[in-house]
Motif scaffolding. Sequence first.
Motif, mmCIF file in Angstrom:
data_model
loop_
_atom_site.group_PDB
_atom_site.id
_atom_site.type_symbol
_atom_site.label_atom_id
_atom_site.label_comp_id
_atom_site.label_asym_id
_atom_site.label_seq_id
_atom_site.Cartn_x
_atom_site.Cartn_y
_atom_site.Cartn_z
ATOM 1 N N THR A 252 4.601 46.123 -22.224
ATOM 2 C CA THR A 252 4.289 45.266 -23.368
ATOM 3 C C THR A 252 4.112 43.824 -22.910
ATOM 4 O OG1 THR A 252 5.596 46.676 -24.827
ATOM 5 C CG2 THR A 252 5.104 44.447 -25.609
ATOM 6 N N THR A 253 3.095 43.158 -23.442
ATOM 7 C CA THR A 253 2.857 41.747 -23.137
ATOM 8 C C THR A 253 3.161 40.897 -24.364
ATOM 9 O OG1 THR A 253 1.151 42.245 -21.485
ATOM 10 C CG2 THR A 253 1.151 40.024 -22.422
ATOM 11 N N PHE A 254 4.085 39.966 -24.185
ATOM 12 C CA PHE A 254 4.467 39.046 -25.255
ATOM 13 C C PHE A 254 3.773 37.699 -25.028
ATOM 14 C CE2 PHE A 254 7.956 42.060 -24.975
ATOM 15 C CZ PHE A 254 8.215 42.361 -26.314
ATOM 16 N N GLY A 255 3.076 37.222 -26.041
ATOM 17 C CA GLY A 255 2.410 35.926 -25.969
ATOM 18 C C GLY A 255 3.247 34.871 -26.673
ATOM 19 N N VAL A 256 3.687 33.861 -25.915
ATOM 20 C CA VAL A 256 4.563 32.818 -26.465
ATOM 21 C C VAL A 256 3.754 31.552 -26.705
ATOM 22 C CG1 VAL A 256 6.625 31.421 -26.081
ATOM 23 C CG2 VAL A 256 6.550 33.783 -25.250
ATOM 24 N N ILE A 257 3.627 31.171 -27.967
ATOM 25 C CA ILE A 257 2.961 29.908 -28.316
ATOM 26 C C ILE A 257 4.001 28.788 -28.251
ATOM 27 C CG2 ILE A 257 1.711 28.651 -30.109
ATOM 28 C CD1 ILE A 257 0.707 31.315 -31.172
ATOM 29 N N GLY A 258 3.624 27.672 -27.645
ATOM 30 C CA GLY A 258 4.568 26.561 -27.513
ATOM 31 C C GLY A 258 5.544 26.770 -26.369
ATOM 32 N N GLY B 138 10.420 28.056 -26.871
ATOM 33 C CA GLY B 138 9.408 28.901 -26.243
ATOM 34 C C GLY B 138 9.725 29.169 -24.784
ATOM 35 N N ASN B 139 10.185 28.142 -24.087
ATOM 36 C CA ASN B 139 10.566 28.289 -22.686
ATOM 37 C C ASN B 139 11.664 29.331 -22.511
ATOM 38 O OD1 ASN B 139 12.566 27.521 -20.428
ATOM 39 N ND2 ASN B 139 10.787 26.317 -19.834
ATOM 40 N N LEU B 140 12.710 29.230 -23.332
ATOM 41 C CA LEU B 140 13.842 30.150 -23.214
ATOM 42 C C LEU B 140 13.446 31.575 -23.578
ATOM 43 C CD1 LEU B 140 16.643 27.890 -24.757
ATOM 44 C CD2 LEU B 140 16.362 28.492 -22.349
ATOM 45 N N ILE B 141 12.659 31.728 -24.632
ATOM 46 C CA ILE B 141 12.224 33.069 -25.049
ATOM 47 C C ILE B 141 11.404 33.724 -23.947
ATOM 48 C CG2 ILE B 141 10.692 34.303 -26.638
ATOM 49 C CD1 ILE B 141 11.642 32.299 -28.821
ATOM 50 N N ALA B 142 10.500 32.965 -23.347
ATOM 51 C CA ALA B 142 9.675 33.513 -22.272
ATOM 52 C C ALA B 142 10.538 33.985 -21.110
ATOM 53 C CB ALA B 142 8.678 32.447 -21.797
ATOM 54 N N ARG B 143 11.532 33.199 -20.747
ATOM 55 C CA ARG B 143 12.397 33.563 -19.618
ATOM 56 C C ARG B 143 13.288 34.765 -19.959
ATOM 57 N NH1 ARG B 143 15.034 27.956 -19.053
ATOM 58 N NH2 ARG B 143 16.520 29.049 -17.701
ATOM 59 N N ILE B 144 13.760 34.843 -21.196
ATOM 60 C CA ILE B 144 14.564 36.002 -21.622
ATOM 61 C C ILE B 144 13.750 37.293 -21.462
ATOM 62 C CG2 ILE B 144 15.554 37.159 -23.656
ATOM 63 C CD1 ILE B 144 16.304 34.294 -24.656
ATOM 64 N N LEU B 145 12.521 37.268 -21.938
ATOM 65 C CA LEU B 145 11.688 38.471 -21.899
ATOM 66 C C LEU B 145 11.320 38.849 -20.467
ATOM 67 C CD1 LEU B 145 9.478 37.639 -24.999
ATOM 68 C CD2 LEU B 145 11.239 39.408 -24.846
ATOM 69 N N LYS B 146 11.047 37.844 -19.621
ATOM 70 C CA LYS B 146 10.760 38.145 -18.211
ATOM 71 C C LYS B 146 12.004 38.677 -17.507
ATOM 72 C CE LYS B 146 7.730 37.748 -15.826
ATOM 73 N NZ LYS B 146 6.682 38.707 -15.398
ATOM 74 N N ASP B 147 13.162 38.107 -17.828
ATOM 75 C CA ASP B 147 14.414 38.594 -17.242
ATOM 76 C C ASP B 147 14.623 40.072 -17.540
ATOM 77 O OD1 ASP B 147 15.125 36.163 -16.144
ATOM 78 O OD2 ASP B 147 16.479 35.589 -17.758
ATOM 79 N N ARG B 148 14.104 40.526 -18.687
ATOM 80 C CA ARG B 148 14.320 41.915 -19.097
ATOM 81 C C ARG B 148 13.166 42.831 -18.697
ATOM 82 N NH1 ARG B 148 18.478 41.770 -24.075
ATOM 83 N NH2 ARG B 148 19.480 39.810 -23.498
ATOM 84 N N PRO C 219 6.330 29.201 -32.356
ATOM 85 C CA PRO C 219 7.528 28.362 -32.507
ATOM 86 C C PRO C 219 7.900 28.233 -33.978
ATOM 87 C CG PRO C 219 5.622 26.988 -32.082
ATOM 88 C CD PRO C 219 5.149 28.413 -31.963
ATOM 89 N N PRO C 220 9.186 28.106 -34.303
ATOM 90 C CA PRO C 220 9.593 27.997 -35.705
ATOM 91 C C PRO C 220 9.044 26.757 -36.390
ATOM 92 C CG PRO C 220 11.466 27.610 -34.225
ATOM 93 C CD PRO C 220 10.351 28.119 -33.382
ATOM 94 N N ILE D 244 3.538 39.741 -35.240
ATOM 95 C CA ILE D 244 4.255 38.490 -34.972
ATOM 96 C C ILE D 244 5.748 38.767 -34.890
ATOM 97 C CG2 ILE D 244 4.905 36.246 -35.927
ATOM 98 C CD1 ILE D 244 2.143 36.077 -37.193
ATOM 99 N N LEU D 245 6.390 38.180 -33.893
ATOM 100 C CA LEU D 245 7.850 38.177 -33.815
ATOM 101 C C LEU D 245 8.329 36.735 -33.960
ATOM 102 C CD1 LEU D 245 8.533 40.576 -30.792
ATOM 103 C CD2 LEU D 245 8.773 41.100 -33.221
ATOM 104 N N GLU D 246 9.128 36.486 -34.981
ATOM 105 C CA GLU D 246 9.696 35.150 -35.169
ATOM 106 C C GLU D 246 10.931 35.010 -34.281
ATOM 107 O OE1 GLU D 246 8.122 33.013 -36.818
ATOM 108 O OE2 GLU D 246 6.913 34.051 -38.340
ATOM 109 N N ILE D 247 11.437 33.790 -34.181
ATOM 110 C CA ILE D 247 12.598 33.547 -33.318
ATOM 111 C C ILE D 247 13.814 34.359 -33.775
ATOM 112 C CG2 ILE D 247 13.438 31.504 -34.577
ATOM 113 C CD1 ILE D 247 14.017 30.302 -31.728
ATOM 114 N N TYR D 248 13.956 34.569 -35.090
ATOM 115 C CA TYR D 248 15.084 35.376 -35.570
ATOM 116 C C TYR D 248 14.920 36.838 -35.162
ATOM 117 C CZ TYR D 248 16.758 31.429 -38.329
ATOM 118 O OH TYR D 248 17.254 30.216 -38.703
ATOM 119 N N ASP D 249 13.675 37.294 -35.050
ATOM 120 C CA ASP D 249 13.447 38.660 -34.567
ATOM 121 C C ASP D 249 13.896 38.785 -33.113
ATOM 122 O OD1 ASP D 249 12.214 39.519 -36.992
ATOM 123 O OD2 ASP D 249 10.345 38.552 -36.359
ATOM 124 N N ILE D 250 13.587 37.778 -32.312
ATOM 125 C CA ILE D 250 14.008 37.788 -30.909
ATOM 126 C C ILE D 250 15.525 37.867 -30.808
ATOM 127 C CG2 ILE D 250 14.035 36.456 -28.757
ATOM 128 C CD1 ILE D 250 11.300 37.647 -29.466
#
Length: 511
Positions: free
Chosen positions: A10-16, A22-32, A79-80, A99-105
């Motif tokens: 799965t490819t997640f596209g992070v806007i912002g 956005g930085n933290l979400i991207a790193r969380i998903l790559k870490d996993r 981004p929220p 769309i996945l919002e930050i609360y979904d993450i």
Amino acid sequence: MNESDFDKNTTFGVIGICGANGNLIARILKDRGFNVIGTDMSSEEDCMFLKSLEGYDIEVFHGEHPIEFFKKSDYIIPPPSLPKSAKVFDIIKEEDIPILEIYDILDIFLPNKPAFGITGTNGKTTSTTLLKKIIKDSGIKPVEHNLVNMQGNAGFIPPLQARLNGDVAILEVGTFGVPGTIKRMVDAAHLSSGLITNITPDHLDELGGFMGYAKVKSEFIQSLNGKQIIVNANDPTIMGFIRDLDFNGEVITFSVDETPASVSKKECVCGEMIDLKEIISGSGYYFCKCGLTNPQTDYVATNIDLKNKTFDLHTPEGKLEVKMMLNGLHNVFNVTGVIIAAHEFFKLPFNQILESVATFSGVEGRMEKVTTIDGKDVIVDFAHNPAGVKTVLGEFKKIFGDFTTVITVSSESGKEGDLQIFNSVLELSKYVVPASASSQKIASDLINENPELKEKILLDHVDSFVKKGTLGATYEEVRDGIKTALTIDCDKIIAVGEAATKFKSCVDELR
């Protein structure tokens, strides 16, 4: 929906992606193990946190949101702060991308490690940094947000940080004075335990008084109900909430046994004003008509020698001799709380903990000596609220005697907070140099009422008292304040406030 519902392709596209969230979400998903791409309207040069993405193999589109980004994305994470009227949402709809919002993450990708939180009005950063050092020295890796020049103790940062790679999460939990924010952070970070350093006045303008602010901090206690909490029992506000909120988890208490320095008034959770025999600002010995009084505590710091930076810590397992590099009685409180956290939550042996404490030199911007100019030491401290300033300067006076204070603060509690800060500075300092607009206005009013204060307050002529920038004082105001302090016959200068620590490099112009 949970994490296992997503294929690793799965490819997640992070806007912002250049923003903190956005930085933290991207790193969380790559870490996993997921694929991540990002986009941001910032150029590569202006991408604030780009360095923390190094080594993550994330394709980033800068300066635009190209259609290629959307074509490659299986899910989009905006981004929220992005308004739903933004053009990108039209593109997402046209491309039919979920769309996945930050609360979904936060709901889907849960923390997979023990999480410990630290809150309080003062001492959070020192306590958090020391606890991380102890953990690292023990071979345990704490998660780090790695957002340069970002304190990262509020908003979505702590709960997102808890989901990054690491063995444990040690999170500083702050607040901008907004009800519900601490509860959201504690719940979303899945804290198992926490430490409260103190609750003293701050953010009073937004919350209508001290108890309004204190109730925001009490959300930390509420959210940890049924779990473990470590508390400063010399603070009547903390102990009042422990009682009134019917906390039914494990409460570990600590206290400092020291002669009170002064007597002040502090509002009790029952609404009465109590006489507080203060050891440090907001903490000491107390008794209220409602029955609230100092309890017998699990850990007690005694035999405090500030000159040699030692104290004894009485624990349920016996007495410890603690040696620290930090100055001040407030740091005896900070160190005690951290020793307890390292032993009770992380189960580390005392001898190992004490070795780390003895080599901890402190946090940048906390009683930090910046330079010596013409025999005068210039020190900066982040203290920026009434209790913090009073505590730091009180300890500074015990250690160094006479000193000049440069005020760079504009209090988050408004005029009332600014006046409390100025009065503490005036009481404890030999000389005062107001550098922020708010402190200059107070100084001008006081001098008009009592011209003799001109000998103690060094106030240059000011045409207007207008705050410039987002901090209490600008770079130029901090520089000019320290420059003025250097003309006074006093060999210790302390500049207090966030601006003082941020603009401390201004001393390079004064050497």
